[in-house]
Design an enzyme around this catalytic site. Structure first.
Site, short mmCIF file in Angstrom:
data_model
loop_
_atom_site.label_atom_id
_atom_site.label_comp_id
_atom_site.label_asym_id
_atom_site.label_seq_id
_atom_site.Cartn_x
_atom_site.Cartn_y
_atom_site.Cartn_z
N ASP A 16 0.93 -1.26 0.02
CA ASP A 16 0.10 -0.22 0.09
C ASP A 16 0.97 1.24 -0.04
OD1 ASP A 16 -2.20 1.51 0.02
OD2 ASP A 16 -3.00 0.66 1.84
N HIS A 207 -7.82 -0.66 9.10
CA HIS A 207 -6.92 -0.29 7.87
C HIS A 207 -7.18 1.27 7.69
CE1 HIS A 207 -4.94 -1.11 3.79
NE2 HIS A 207 -5.48 0.20 3.78
N HIS A 209 -6.32 4.97 6.49
CA HIS A 209 -5.32 6.10 6.22
C HIS A 209 -5.47 7.29 6.89
CE1 HIS A 209 -4.07 4.21 2.56
NE2 HIS A 209 -5.07 3.21 2.88
N CYS A 240 -3.81 5.20 -2.40
CA CYS A 240 -4.23 4.51 -3.71
C CYS A 240 -4.25 5.39 -4.87
CB CYS A 240 -5.56 4.00 -3.15
SG CYS A 240 -6.18 2.91 -4.80
N ASN A 249 -1.06 5.29 5.04
CA ASN A 249 -1.67 4.64 6.22
C ASN A 249 -1.46 5.28 7.29
OD1 ASN A 249 -1.52 2.49 3.90
ND2 ASN A 249 -3.03 1.91 5.15
P1 HMG Z 1 -8.99 -5.12 -16.44
O1 HMG Z 1 -8.51 -4.05 -17.57
O2 HMG Z 1 -10.72 -4.82 -16.37
O3 HMG Z 1 -8.82 -6.55 -16.79
O4 HMG Z 1 -8.07 -4.77 -15.17
P2 HMG Z 1 -8.88 -7.37 -17.96
O5 HMG Z 1 -9.35 -8.86 -17.43
O6 HMG Z 1 -10.01 -6.89 -19.10
O7 HMG Z 1 -7.55 -7.48 -18.74
C1 HMG Z 1 -7.10 -6.33 -19.52
C2 HMG Z 1 -5.37 -6.61 -19.47
O8 HMG Z 1 -4.97 -6.72 -18.23
C3 HMG Z 1 -5.05 -7.91 -20.27
O9 HMG Z 1 -3.66 -7.61 -20.87
C4 HMG Z 1 -4.85 -8.83 -19.13
O10 HMG Z 1 -3.91 -9.94 -19.22
C5 HMG Z 1 -4.31 -8.01 -17.97
P3 HMG Z 1 -3.44 -7.21 -22.33
O11 HMG Z 1 -4.19 -8.49 -23.14
O12 HMG Z 1 -4.42 -5.88 -22.67
O13 HMG Z 1 -2.14 -7.19 -22.52
N1 HMG Z 1 -4.48 -8.37 -16.69
C6 HMG Z 1 -3.24 -8.63 -15.62
N2 HMG Z 1 -1.97 -8.46 -15.52
C7 HMG Z 1 -1.45 -8.80 -14.72
N3 HMG Z 1 -2.10 -9.17 -13.74
C8 HMG Z 1 -3.33 -9.30 -13.44
C9 HMG Z 1 -4.11 -8.89 -14.46
N4 HMG Z 1 -5.42 -9.08 -14.79
C10 HMG Z 1 -5.75 -8.54 -16.15
N5 HMG Z 1 -3.98 -9.53 -12.26
C11 HMG Z 1 -7.44 -5.33 -13.13
C12 HMG Z 1 -8.64 -5.26 -13.93
C13 HMG Z 1 -8.07 -5.58 -11.61
C14 HMG Z 1 -6.56 -6.02 -13.32
C15 HMG Z 1 -7.15 -3.81 -13.12
O14 HMG Z 1 -8.06 -2.89 -13.01
C16 HMG Z 1 -5.97 -3.60 -12.03
O15 HMG Z 1 -5.01 -4.03 -12.30
N6 HMG Z 1 -6.32 -2.43 -11.05
C17 HMG Z 1 -5.18 -2.11 -10.01
C18 HMG Z 1 -6.04 -2.09 -8.82
C19 HMG Z 1 -5.03 -1.75 -7.73
O16 HMG Z 1 -3.97 -2.37 -7.49
N7 HMG Z 1 -5.43 -0.73 -6.85
C20 HMG Z 1 -4.47 -0.61 -5.73
C21 HMG Z 1 -4.79 -1.37 -4.54
S1 HMG Z 1 -6.34 -1.46 -3.87
C22 HMG Z 1 -5.90 -0.47 -2.46
O17 HMG Z 1 -4.87 0.09 -2.36
C23 HMG Z 1 -6.86 -0.23 -1.40
C24 HMG Z 1 -6.55 -0.97 0.04
O18 HMG Z 1 -5.30 -0.57 0.34
C25 HMG Z 1 -7.31 -0.88 1.02
C26 HMG Z 1 -7.93 0.37 1.07
O19 HMG Z 1 -7.12 1.39 1.75
O20 HMG Z 1 -9.15 0.73 0.76
C27 HMG Z 1 -6.40 -2.69 -0.27
MG MG Z 2 -4.98 1.15 1.71
#
Ligand code: HMG
Ligand code: MG
Length: 301
Positions: A16, A207, A209, A240, A249
C-alpha cells in the site's frame, strides 16, 4: 471498553505504501524494507500485489520481490490478488495469504478494479476457492467503508452487504478500510459494527489512512470494540492511485507507540521500526511521515 491485551499489526508499507510512488523503487529496496520490518518484529507483511502493471507499474516487480525476500519462520507474507490471472502468477510466489480487494462503493470499485461490486465478487470467488484448496489463507480488503472519493459518505449497510458477500465466497477475515482517511471514530465504529454481523471480532481488522489526521483516533475507537488486528505503513507511506488526494496509512511507528502506551503487546521493537522507516524514506528522498519517528529521531539527536 474491551481493550485487547495483544495487537497484531500487518505492515502494508511495501504494498500500500509504495504502490503510489511515482519514482520507480528498485526491487532490492523493497526486499530490504521487508527484511528490516521483520527484524523489527513484524510478523505479518503485505509484500506486493499481482495486479496489472499497466494500472499500477510500481508493483510490476511482484514476482521478483517475492523471490528475493528472506523468509523467516513465523512471519506471514501476503499479496493482493484481484482476479484469476493475478492468482495464477501469485501462487508461484508461494504467499502465505492472498488478499482479494473489493469496495463498499460502486464508483470506487469501477475506478479501482474496473468492475462492479457484484462482478468483483464473481471474480474473487474462484480465486478464493483455489487459494483455500492450496492451503493459502484468504483475507478480504473492503475499501471505502466510511467514505468514497467519488460517492461521498458510505452507509454502514453497504459495508455489511460487502462483508456478507465476502463471507459467502469463503473469505476468512476482512479489513475495514478507510481508503481516503475521512473517517472519524463513530463512523469507523459503525462500519466495524456492520462487519461484525458477518465476521467475529478475531477476523476483522482496521486499515486507516490518515488524510485528515484521524487514523490514530480511529484505531483507538476500533480497539475499544475489541479489534486487535490492524494494518499500517512504516513511515506512514502510501495512498491509493485511485483515491486522489488520500495520504498514507497510519504510520506503524505511531500505532505502536499508542499501543505501548496502553500496555498492549505488539512484539515490535519501536527503535528498529523507526530505522526501517528511515531506510525507506531515505530511499525515497524524504523524512518519515510519522510524528513518533520524528520525535524518536530528534531525541536521538
Ligand atoms: P481490466 O483491464 O479490467 O482486466 O483490469 P482485463 O481482465 O480486462 O484484462 C486487461 C489486460 O490486463 C489484459 O492484458 C490482461 O492480461 C491484463 P492485455 O491483453 O491488454 O495485454 N491483466 C493482468 N495483468 C497482470 N495481473 C493481473 C491482470 N489482470 C488482467 N492480475 C484489474 C482489471 C483488476 C487487473 C485492473 O483494474 C488493475 O490491475 N487494477 C489495479 C488495482 C489496484 O492495484 N489498486 C490499488 C490496490 S487497492 C488499495 O490500495 C486499497 C487497499 O489498500 C484498502 C484501502 O485502503 O481501501 C487494499
Ligand atoms: Mg489502503
Amino acid at each position: 471498553m474491551n481493550f485487547p491485551t495483544r495487537v497484531q499489526i500487518i505492515d502494508v508499507g511495501p504494498r500500500d505504501g509504495l504502490q503510489n510512488e511515482k519514482q520507480p523503487v528498485p526491487a532490492a529496496v523493497k526486499i530490504e524494507l521487508v527484511q528490516r520490518l521483520q527484524e523489527a518484529g513484524l510478523t505479518e507483511i503485505e509484500v506486493t500485489s499481482f495486479v496489472s502493471p499497466k494500472w499500477v507499474p510500481q508493483m510490476g516487480d511482484n514476482a521478483e520481490v517475492m523471490a528475493g525476500i528472506a523468509r523467516q519462520p513465523g512471519v506471514r507474507y501476503s499479496v493482493l490478488v484481484p482476479n484469476l490471472k493475478g492468482w495464477e502468477t501469485a501462487v508461484l510466489s508461494k504467499p502465505d495469504e492472498i488478499v482479494v480487494f473489493g469496495a463498499a462503493s460502486e464508483a470506487f470499485s469501477q475506478k479501482n478494479i474496473n468492475c462492479s461490486i457484484a462482478e468483483s465478487i464473481e471474480r474473487f470467488a474462484p480465486v478464493v476457492e483455489a487459494a483455500l484448496a492450496a492451503g493459502i489463507r484468504v483475507r478480504g480488503a473492503m475499501s471505502c467503508t466510511v467514505g468514497c472519493p467519488y460517492e461521498g459518505e458510505v452507509a454502514p449497510a453497504r459495508v455489511g452487504m460487502l462483508a456478507g458477500l465476502m463471507k459467502d465466497i469463503g473469505v476468512q477475515r476482512v479489513d475495514v478500510a478507510d481508503t481516503i482517511g475521512v473517517g472519524t471514530p463513530l463512523k469507523v465504529q459503525r462500519a466495524i459494527e456492520a462487519t461484525l454481523a458477518h465476521f467475529d471480532i478475531d477476523h476483522v481488522s482496521g486499515h486507516f489512512h490518515d488524510t485528515y489526521g484521524q487514523a490514530l483516533s480511529n484505531a483507538y475507537a476500533a480497539l475499544e470494540m475489541g479489534v486487535w488486528n490492524f494494518q499500517s505503513s512504516s513511515a506512514g507511506l502510501g495512498g491509493c492511485p485511485y483515491a486522489k488526494g488520500a495520504t498514507g496509512n497510519v504510520a506503524t511507528e505511531d500505532l505502536v507507540y499508542l499501543l505501548q502506551g496502553l500496555g498492549i503487546d505488539t512484539g515490535i521493537d519501536l527503535d528498529k521500526l523507526v530505522d526501517a522507516g528511515v531506510y525507506i524514506s531515505a530511499a525515497l528522498g524524504r523524512k518519515p511521515n510519522s510524528r513518533v519517528a520524528t520525535a524518536v529521531l530528534n531525541k536521538r539527536g
